[in-house]
Motif scaffolding. Sequence first.
Motif, PDB file in Angstrom:
ATOM      1  N   ASP A 181      49.356 118.989  21.311  1.00 25.13           N
ATOM      2  CA  ASP A 181      48.554 120.203  21.385  1.00 25.13           C
ATOM      3  C   ASP A 181      47.375 120.070  22.343  1.00 25.13           C
ATOM      4  OD1 ASP A 181      50.286 120.946  19.406  1.00 25.13           O
ATOM      5  OD2 ASP A 181      48.788 121.089  17.828  1.00 25.13           O
ATOM      6  N   SER A 182      46.840 118.881  22.460  1.00 21.37           N
ATOM      7  CA  SER A 182      45.629 118.663  23.260  1.00 21.37           C
ATOM      8  C   SER A 182      45.910 118.164  24.676  1.00 21.37           C
ATOM      9  CB  SER A 182      44.724 117.656  22.543  1.00 21.37           C
ATOM     10  OG  SER A 182      45.419 116.422  22.399  1.00 21.37           O
ATOM     11  N   ASP A 183      47.174 118.102  25.096  1.00 21.12           N
ATOM     12  CA  ASP A 183      47.498 117.572  26.424  1.00 21.12           C
ATOM     13  C   ASP A 183      46.921 118.499  27.501  1.00 21.12           C
ATOM     14  OD1 ASP A 183      48.804 116.884  28.898  1.00 21.12           O
ATOM     15  OD2 ASP A 183      50.362 115.879  27.722  1.00 21.12           O
ATOM     16  N   PRO A 184      46.014 117.986  28.346  1.00 22.79           N
ATOM     17  CA  PRO A 184      45.376 118.832  29.354  1.00 22.79           C
ATOM     18  C   PRO A 184      46.340 119.305  30.451  1.00 22.79           C
ATOM     19  CG  PRO A 184      44.751 116.547  29.699  1.00 22.79           C
ATOM     20  CD  PRO A 184      45.523 116.594  28.404  1.00 22.79           C
ATOM     21  N   HIS A 185      47.509 118.687  30.556  1.00 26.02           N
ATOM     22  CA  HIS A 185      48.472 119.059  31.593  1.00 26.02           C
ATOM     23  C   HIS A 185      49.426 120.165  31.139  1.00 26.02           C
ATOM     24  CE1 HIS A 185      46.934 115.746  33.886  1.00 26.02           C
ATOM     25  NE2 HIS A 185      47.147 114.954  32.857  1.00 26.02           N
ATOM     26  N   LEU A 186      49.399 120.490  29.865  1.00 24.50           N
ATOM     27  CA  LEU A 186      50.297 121.495  29.312  1.00 24.50           C
ATOM     28  C   LEU A 186      50.227 122.842  30.036  1.00 24.50           C
ATOM     29  CD1 LEU A 186      52.308 122.433  27.101  1.00 24.50           C
ATOM     30  CD2 LEU A 186      50.315 122.894  25.683  1.00 24.50           C
ATOM     31  N   PRO A 187      49.071 123.443  30.236  1.00 21.07           N
ATOM     32  CA  PRO A 187      49.064 124.756  30.899  1.00 21.07           C
ATOM     33  C   PRO A 187      49.534 124.695  32.350  1.00 21.07           C
ATOM     34  CG  PRO A 187      46.817 124.006  30.491  1.00 21.07           C
ATOM     35  CD  PRO A 187      47.734 123.037  29.810  1.00 21.07           C
ATOM     36  N   PHE A 188      49.276 123.585  33.023  1.00 25.13           N
ATOM     37  CA  PHE A 188      49.723 123.449  34.409  1.00 25.13           C
ATOM     38  C   PHE A 188      51.241 123.328  34.484  1.00 25.13           C
ATOM     39  CE2 PHE A 188      45.370 121.829  34.323  1.00 25.13           C
ATOM     40  CZ  PHE A 188      44.800 122.687  35.252  1.00 25.13           C
ATOM     41  N   CYS A 189      51.816 122.538  33.589  1.00 26.63           N
ATOM     42  CA  CYS A 189      53.268 122.383  33.555  1.00 26.63           C
ATOM     43  C   CYS A 189      53.931 123.705  33.180  1.00 26.63           C
ATOM     44  CB  CYS A 189      53.660 121.282  32.575  1.00 26.63           C
ATOM     45  SG  CYS A 189      55.421 120.911  32.643  1.00 26.63           S
ATOM     46  N   ASN A 190      53.332 124.421  32.244  1.00 30.45           N
ATOM     47  CA  ASN A 190      53.875 125.703  31.833  1.00 30.45           C
ATOM     48  C   ASN A 190      53.967 126.655  33.030  1.00 30.45           C
ATOM     49  OD1 ASN A 190      54.870 127.479  29.819  1.00 30.45           O
ATOM     50  ND2 ASN A 190      52.871 128.481  29.751  1.00 30.45           N
ATOM     51  N   THR A 191      52.929 126.698  33.842  1.00 29.62           N
ATOM     52  CA  THR A 191      52.928 127.527  35.043  1.00 29.62           C
ATOM     53  C   THR A 191      53.948 127.025  36.048  1.00 29.62           C
ATOM     54  OG1 THR A 191      50.589 128.030  34.730  1.00 29.62           O
ATOM     55  CG2 THR A 191      51.479 128.376  36.932  1.00 29.62           C
ATOM     56  N   TYR A 192      54.021 125.711  36.222  1.00 26.98           N
ATOM     57  CA  TYR A 192      54.920 125.121  37.206  1.00 26.98           C
ATOM     58  C   TYR A 192      56.386 125.438  36.903  1.00 26.98           C
ATOM     59  CZ  TYR A 192      57.068 121.724  40.308  1.00 26.98           C
ATOM     60  OH  TYR A 192      57.831 121.135  41.275  1.00 26.98           O
ATOM     61  N   TRP A 193      56.768 125.453  35.602  1.00 28.87           N
ATOM     62  CA  TRP A 193      58.162 125.747  35.276  1.00 28.87           C
ATOM     63  C   TRP A 193      58.555 127.150  35.729  1.00 28.87           C
ATOM     64  CZ3 TRP A 193      61.462 122.366  35.382  1.00 28.87           C
ATOM     65  CH2 TRP A 193      61.357 121.154  34.713  1.00 28.87           C
ATOM     66  N   GLY A 194      57.641 128.100  35.652  1.00 35.78           N
ATOM     67  CA  GLY A 194      57.933 129.438  36.161  1.00 35.78           C
ATOM     68  C   GLY A 194      58.244 129.408  37.648  1.00 35.78           C
ATOM     69  N   GLU A 195      57.465 128.633  38.391  1.00 38.98           N
ATOM     70  CA  GLU A 195      57.690 128.486  39.834  1.00 38.98           C
ATOM     71  C   GLU A 195      59.040 127.821  40.116  1.00 38.98           C
ATOM     72  OE1 GLU A 195      55.702 126.218  43.677  1.00 38.98           O
ATOM     73  OE2 GLU A 195      54.525 126.419  41.846  1.00 38.98           O
ATOM     74  N   VAL A 196      59.348 126.771  39.379  1.00 40.56           N
ATOM     75  CA  VAL A 196      60.613 126.047  39.584  1.00 40.56           C
ATOM     76  C   VAL A 196      61.806 126.973  39.329  1.00 40.56           C
ATOM     77  CG1 VAL A 196      62.083 124.208  38.642  1.00 40.56           C
ATOM     78  CG2 VAL A 196      59.669 123.759  39.123  1.00 40.56           C
TER      79      VAL A 196
END
Length: 133
Positions: free
Chosen positions: A107-122
Amino acid sequence: MITLHHAIKIAASRHAIFTSLTDIEKMAAWHAGVVEGEILPGQILTLRPKAETHFSWRTEKLEPDAVVVQTSLEESEGQAGKTLTFRLSDLADGRTLVELTHGAWADSDPHLPFCNTYWGEVLFHLKTFNERT
């Protein structure tokens, strides 16, 4: 723990999309950065979308034209051990539904929102590649 969920509809066959996800040369044609390794059960795929970022995935399961399951072995940003799953299914209008799950994230992983956005791009790159070929 959090699991990311994404989906996209692509005007291409399940076979074409599965091949784009499992053939290293096709993946390199649509994926950002460097793509290395093999996408076969037990083999390692390494993605380097940027010079300072890399991810290594071991392929756990391939069901032709239907499912790809991989486990994260190494991540430059974030905790390894997450599972990535692509599921492909036919839609009534002839398109293919691509569903992606990626978890389990702390829940506290600081990279979570960035990865979430990146998957949309991929997924958008996967769609664009398959709809123009």
